[in-house]
Design an enzyme around this catalytic site. Structure first.
Site, mmCIF file in Angstrom:
data_model
loop_
_atom_site.group_PDB
_atom_site.id
_atom_site.type_symbol
_atom_site.label_atom_id
_atom_site.label_comp_id
_atom_site.label_asym_id
_atom_site.label_seq_id
_atom_site.Cartn_x
_atom_site.Cartn_y
_atom_site.Cartn_z
ATOM 1 N NE ARG A 125 -3.656 2.098 2.756
ATOM 2 C CZ ARG A 125 -4.896 2.239 2.307
ATOM 3 N NH1 ARG A 125 -5.429 1.287 1.559
ATOM 4 N NH2 ARG A 125 -5.598 3.313 2.577
ATOM 5 C CG HIS A 166 -8.137 0.798 -3.444
ATOM 6 N ND1 HIS A 166 -7.518 -0.374 -3.043
ATOM 7 C CD2 HIS A 166 -8.798 1.271 -2.352
ATOM 8 C CE1 HIS A 166 -7.777 -0.578 -1.766
ATOM 9 N NE2 HIS A 166 -8.553 0.390 -1.320
ATOM 10 C CD GLN A 177 -13.146 -0.963 -1.280
ATOM 11 O OE1 GLN A 177 -12.408 -0.780 -0.322
ATOM 12 N NE2 GLN A 177 -14.323 -1.575 -1.172
ATOM 13 C CG ASP A 233 -13.044 7.501 -1.735
ATOM 14 O OD1 ASP A 233 -13.172 7.411 -0.491
ATOM 15 O OD2 ASP A 233 -11.966 7.293 -2.316
ATOM 16 C CB CYS A 250 -14.043 2.426 -0.730
ATOM 17 S SG CYS A 250 -13.473 4.128 -0.904
ATOM 18 N NE ARG A 287 -10.118 -4.224 0.420
ATOM 19 C CZ ARG A 287 -9.328 -3.250 0.872
ATOM 20 N NH1 ARG A 287 -9.847 -2.082 1.202
ATOM 21 N NH2 ARG A 287 -8.024 -3.421 0.972
#
Length: 306
Positions: free
Chosen positions: A104, A131, A134, A219, A259, A288
């Site tokens: 990450r 991402h 996700q 988001d 998310c 996830r």
């Protein structure tokens, strides 16, 4: 046999993606029944974090434990990467000590370079560009509640960030139409939009973008590293909050995803976020873990790499 990595959805064929989603749903059911399979006994996941996270760390670490393996958390303070060691050196060394790596980080080029020199699978757990993990969870969640996402209409409301750009990848891979609503100046990568062709449309009016859509998602307006832009973004995105009034313009059976973390009364109303009839964000967050379990199983199981 060459090592498979997961840096974007483009690293999977549609059949492979569908397999991972189906397996994630199966693994979730087994977990809920207390019948967890443990194929990863003795396997180790190395987790490199240059950006902090709650869901990413817990979902990978718990998922690896549920499958019988273990995970090592590595922050910039814990690795030589934080002291200037070349990425390729760290990739070579970790590959000799762990079985799979998730990263990450900020620059997408960094994870591409790491994967180039790694001899074990590398997973993109978030970069500033994409991402993809996700999106696995999001597709799983939609599939669980509404069936295949292929041929559906999806609305992204907000910043043209890494999540938005992963939705562009998903639209091309899965064959759904994506409506992106963002203020002028906050659009996603134009080259990605161009490559998606007729599957992706840009709007500057959320009401137009959301009309008739089966899935609505958003988001935070200021992502990690953009905190100094918070006040400017609050002003620019003022008309982009997703609430019940906006959702009423979507398809009758539409669901809402986020998310997380969510800033209530900024990008989403508290009432919508907590409306279990529409909002599936808690299933999405749990997924996830299950989607990543299925992904790691896919990457570490040779017979699934055909």
């Amino acid at each position: 046999m060459s090592t498979r990595h997961f840096l974007s959805l483009d690293d999977l064929s549609l059949d492979e993606l569908n397999h991972i989603i189906e397996r994630a749903i199966e693994l979730k059911a087994l977990h809920q029944q207390g019948l967890e399979e443990r194929p990863f006994v003795g396997k180790v996941l190395g987790m490199i974090f240059e950006k902090s996270s709650t869901r990413t760390r817990v979902s990978f670490e718990a998922g690896m434990a549920q499958l019988g393996g273990s995970a090592i958390f590595l922050s910039p303070r814990d690795t030589q990467l934080g002291r200037g060691e070349p990425i390729e050196d760290t990739a070579r060394v970790l590959s000799r000590m762990v079985d799979i790596v998730m990263i990450r980080t900020f620059e997408h080029a960094s994870i591409e370079r790491f994967a180039q020199y790694a001899s074990v699978p590398v997973i993109n757990a978030l970069t500033d560009l994409l991402h993809p993990c996700q999106l696995l969870a999001d597709i799983q969640t939609f599939t669980e509640h509404r069936g295949s996402i292929s041929g559906k209409r999806v609305a992204w409301i907000g910043d043209g960030n890494n999540m938005c750009q992963s939705y562009i990848n998903a639209a091309v891979k899965c064959g759904f139409t994506l409506h992106i609503a963002c203020p002028p100046g906050y659009e996603p990568s134009q080259s990605m939009v161009d490559d998606a062709g007729d599957l992706v449309r840009i709007f500057h009016d959320p009401a137009q973008a959301i009309a008739g859509c089966d899935l609505v998602t958003t988001d935070v307006w200021a992502s990690m590293g953009q905190e100094e832009e918070q006040q400017t973004r609050l002003r620019d995105f003022a008309n982009f909050k997703v609430d019940h009034a906006l959702m009423a313009k979507a398809a009758e059976n539409a669901i809402f995803l986020h998310c997380l973390p969510a800033h209530r009364e900024e990008e989403v109303s508290a009432a919508l976020l907590e409306d279990d009839n529409i909002s599936k964000v808690w299933d999405q967050a749990e997924n996830r873990m299950h989607a990543q379990k299925a992904l790691m199983e896919f990457l570490l199981t040779p017979q699934q790499k055909s």
